[in-house]
Design a protein around this motif. Sequence first.
Motif, PDB file in Angstrom:
ATOM      1  N   ALA A   1      -8.604   4.206   5.705  1.00 12.74           N
ATOM      2  CA  ALA A   1      -8.803   5.660   4.758  1.00 12.74           C
ATOM      3  C   ALA A   1      -8.827   6.840   5.544  1.00 12.74           C
ATOM      4  O   ALA A   1      -9.174   6.730   6.725  1.00 12.74           O
ATOM      5  CB  ALA A   1      -9.976   5.387   4.038  1.00 12.74           C
TER       6      ALA A   1
ATOM      7  N   SER B   1       0.936  -1.206   0.029  1.00 14.33           N
ATOM      8  CA  SER B   1       0.094   0.060  -0.137  1.00 14.33           C
ATOM      9  C   SER B   1       1.001   1.231  -0.060  1.00 14.33           C
ATOM     10  O   SER B   1       2.069   1.247   0.530  1.00 14.33           O
ATOM     11  CB  SER B   1      -0.846   0.170   1.165  1.00 14.33           C
ATOM     12  OG  SER B   1      -1.804   0.928   1.376  1.00 14.33           O
TER      13      SER B   1
ATOM     14  N   ALA C   1       0.597   5.758   0.172  1.00 17.94           N
ATOM     15  CA  ALA C   1      -0.091   6.900   0.597  1.00 17.94           C
ATOM     16  C   ALA C   1       0.970   8.107   0.327  1.00 17.94           C
ATOM     17  O   ALA C   1       2.052   8.033   0.730  1.00 17.94           O
ATOM     18  CB  ALA C   1      -0.922   6.754   1.914  1.00 17.94           C
TER      19      ALA C   1
ATOM     20  N   SER D   1      -1.972  -1.727   5.083  1.00 21.66           N
ATOM     21  CA  SER D   1      -2.424  -0.587   4.557  1.00 21.66           C
ATOM     22  C   SER D   1      -1.853   0.834   5.127  1.00 21.66           C
ATOM     23  O   SER D   1      -1.786   0.585   6.439  1.00 21.66           O
ATOM     24  CB  SER D   1      -4.120  -0.622   4.556  1.00 21.66           C
ATOM     25  OG  SER D   1      -4.675   0.634   3.906  1.00 21.66           O
TER      26      SER D   1
ATOM     27  N   THR E   1      -2.111   5.163   5.411  1.00 24.21           N
ATOM     28  CA  THR E   1      -2.909   6.451   4.954  1.00 24.21           C
ATOM     29  C   THR E   1      -2.397   7.755   5.378  1.00 24.21           C
ATOM     30  O   THR E   1      -1.791   7.331   6.630  1.00 24.21           O
ATOM     31  CB  THR E   1      -4.431   6.270   5.083  1.00 24.21           C
ATOM     32  OG1 THR E   1      -5.345   7.301   4.279  1.00 24.21           O
ATOM     33  CG2 THR E   1      -4.942   6.367   6.504  1.00 24.21           C
TER      34      THR E   1
END
Length: 114
Positions: free
Chosen positions: A114, A18, A20, A65, A67
């Motif tokens: 998110a 991931s 960001a 993930s 963010t």
Amino acid sequence: SGRLRWIGKAATGGNPVSIAVDPGGAYAYVANRDDGTVSQYALANNGTLTPLVPATVPAGIAPFSVTVHPSGNYVYAANPAERIIHQYAVGPTGGLTPLTPATASADVGSIAIA
């Protein structure tokens, strides 16, 4: 022109899953699942990534993930293996420092944030 063009590659940790980018477009962060880190980069105007020092920060067993908060001041990495979210403050040069507390609880299967 709307076309993609190759500009190069940047080293990451093990199994990057991931990425960001901060709202200002100055920094990028990558969750590396296999080595339990988040890679951190300066993002140049031409799109190239330059690793920050240190190049990675710890993020538990298997972050999945990552963010960036809309303010650009915080980064979060979801770690479903440990059922936690790692939380960091973004320093003036983009480097990450764990917040206090460094983690927050998450439910089973929390693989995205998110």
